[in-house]
Design a protein around this motif. Sequence first.
Motif, PDB file in Angstrom:
ATOM      1  N   GLU A  31       0.678  -1.093  -0.095  1.00  0.00           N
ATOM      2  CA  GLU A  31       0.028   0.006  -0.034  1.00  0.00           C
ATOM      3  C   GLU A  31       0.739   1.434   0.101  1.00  0.00           C
ATOM      4  O   GLU A  31       1.629   1.412   1.042  1.00  0.00           O
ATOM      5  CB  GLU A  31      -0.964  -0.072   1.224  1.00  0.00           C
ATOM      6  N   LYS A  32       0.788   2.030  -1.007  1.00  0.00           N
ATOM      7  CA  LYS A  32       1.390   3.134  -0.922  1.00  0.00           C
ATOM      8  C   LYS A  32       0.847   4.317  -0.765  1.00  0.00           C
ATOM      9  O   LYS A  32      -0.510   4.626  -1.074  1.00  0.00           O
ATOM     10  CB  LYS A  32       1.898   3.461  -2.541  1.00  0.00           C
TER      11      LYS A  32
ATOM     12  N   TRP B 122       4.019   0.624   2.522  1.00  0.00           N
ATOM     13  CA  TRP B 122       3.659  -0.287   3.544  1.00  0.00           C
ATOM     14  C   TRP B 122       3.665  -1.639   3.134  1.00  0.00           C
ATOM     15  O   TRP B 122       2.901  -1.848   1.987  1.00  0.00           O
ATOM     16  CB  TRP B 122       2.396  -0.004   4.435  1.00  0.00           C
ATOM     17  N   ILE B 123       4.255  -2.592   3.339  1.00  0.00           N
ATOM     18  CA  ILE B 123       4.278  -4.076   3.023  1.00  0.00           C
ATOM     19  C   ILE B 123       3.500  -4.781   4.088  1.00  0.00           C
ATOM     20  O   ILE B 123       3.906  -4.717   5.334  1.00  0.00           O
ATOM     21  CB  ILE B 123       5.690  -4.714   2.827  1.00  0.00           C
ATOM     22  N   PHE B 124       2.355  -5.312   3.726  1.00  0.00           N
ATOM     23  CA  PHE B 124       1.811  -6.344   4.752  1.00  0.00           C
ATOM     24  C   PHE B 124       2.028  -7.632   4.200  1.00  0.00           C
ATOM     25  O   PHE B 124       1.499  -8.003   3.350  1.00  0.00           O
ATOM     26  CB  PHE B 124       0.189  -5.807   4.634  1.00  0.00           C
TER      27      PHE B 124
ATOM     28  N   VAL C 170       7.373  -2.465   6.973  1.00  0.00           N
ATOM     29  CA  VAL C 170       7.050  -3.872   6.706  1.00  0.00           C
ATOM     30  C   VAL C 170       6.150  -4.115   8.048  1.00  0.00           C
ATOM     31  O   VAL C 170       6.715  -4.018   9.122  1.00  0.00           O
ATOM     32  CB  VAL C 170       8.203  -5.093   6.715  1.00  0.00           C
ATOM     33  N   THR C 171       4.935  -4.696   7.763  1.00  0.00           N
ATOM     34  CA  THR C 171       4.272  -5.109   9.108  1.00  0.00           C
ATOM     35  C   THR C 171       3.305  -6.268   8.862  1.00  0.00           C
ATOM     36  O   THR C 171       3.630  -6.969   7.721  1.00  0.00           O
ATOM     37  CB  THR C 171       3.321  -3.787   9.408  1.00  0.00           C
ATOM     38  N   SER C 172       2.520  -6.775   9.539  1.00  0.00           N
ATOM     39  CA  SER C 172       1.631  -7.837   9.413  1.00  0.00           C
ATOM     40  C   SER C 172       0.211  -7.764   9.549  1.00  0.00           C
ATOM     41  O   SER C 172      -0.137  -6.797  10.276  1.00  0.00           O
ATOM     42  CB  SER C 172       2.093  -9.065  10.489  1.00  0.00           C
ATOM     43  N   LYS C 173      -0.486  -8.491   8.789  1.00  0.00           N
ATOM     44  CA  LYS C 173      -2.002  -8.695   8.859  1.00  0.00           C
ATOM     45  C   LYS C 173      -2.414  -9.580   9.787  1.00  0.00           C
ATOM     46  O   LYS C 173      -3.738  -9.772  10.188  1.00  0.00           O
ATOM     47  CB  LYS C 173      -2.565  -8.723   7.444  1.00  0.00           C
TER      48      LYS C 173
END
Length: 266
Positions: A9-10, A17-19, A54-57
């Motif tokens: 998501e830009k 953001w990388i999920f 970088v984060t997580s769903k």
Amino acid sequence: MSYQTIEIEKRAKGVAWIFIHNPPVNAINEPLMKDLEKAAMELTMDQTVRVVVVTSKHPKIFLAGADLKGMLQNNSDEEEADNVIAKQCERMQYCFHKFATMPKPVLAAINGHALGGGCEFALACDFRFMSKGRIGLTEVSLGIIPGAGGTQRMTRVLGRAKALEYIFTAKQLEKEEAEKVGLIHQSIEEEMFEQEVTKFAEQLADGAIHAMGLAKQAINAAEDSTMEEGLRVEAHAFQDTFLSDEPAIGLAAFFQKEKPKFNLNE
């Protein structure tokens, strides 16, 4: 690019953001590593992207470890299994190193457990923020050792004494202790997490990103090279800052006593 295990998501100011979304537990496997490598390449080449988060769903896990059971089950021959496991470690090291060497700031927004491989990936990022869960290199509790860069990066981040302690005891740290010892940069309350990470990411994005990438290259050389080689890398990196318009912008603002405007995405 299309992805199976992550979403990109830009957002404003060039922050991407990388999920991570690799059910059921965000385990590190080949599809995830391929996606992470593709994402690293895509976001490096995209000139509109200035900072990567970088984060997580997953509601409880930032990133789990490798699928060790699958590694062992798929290799019945002992000698061949040893070889394949070593290559799998090298495969993970290669993937994580893409983020450690990305010429842009990379933030790990740790919103769940980051144990084993998850901690190793977080250590490959430039900054680590944490809202919940536990973090640590827990492999010795399984009779193995960190194999995706953890022994090297934790030693560089915390020093030999703490790395020995935490790896030998397979210590799992809550966010407050992780911040206190320097394993993460900041512990943040869950309800404020995304807001605070965004604030820091946007602060970086407003800066001289090309210069940051070159400084990162020189800092990496400080860890991996002799002083003589590191100084050579630094000198060439300094020279390369002038390949962008950032020095002109920064120096002009300095002499005019204004704040430099490096970010053209605004």
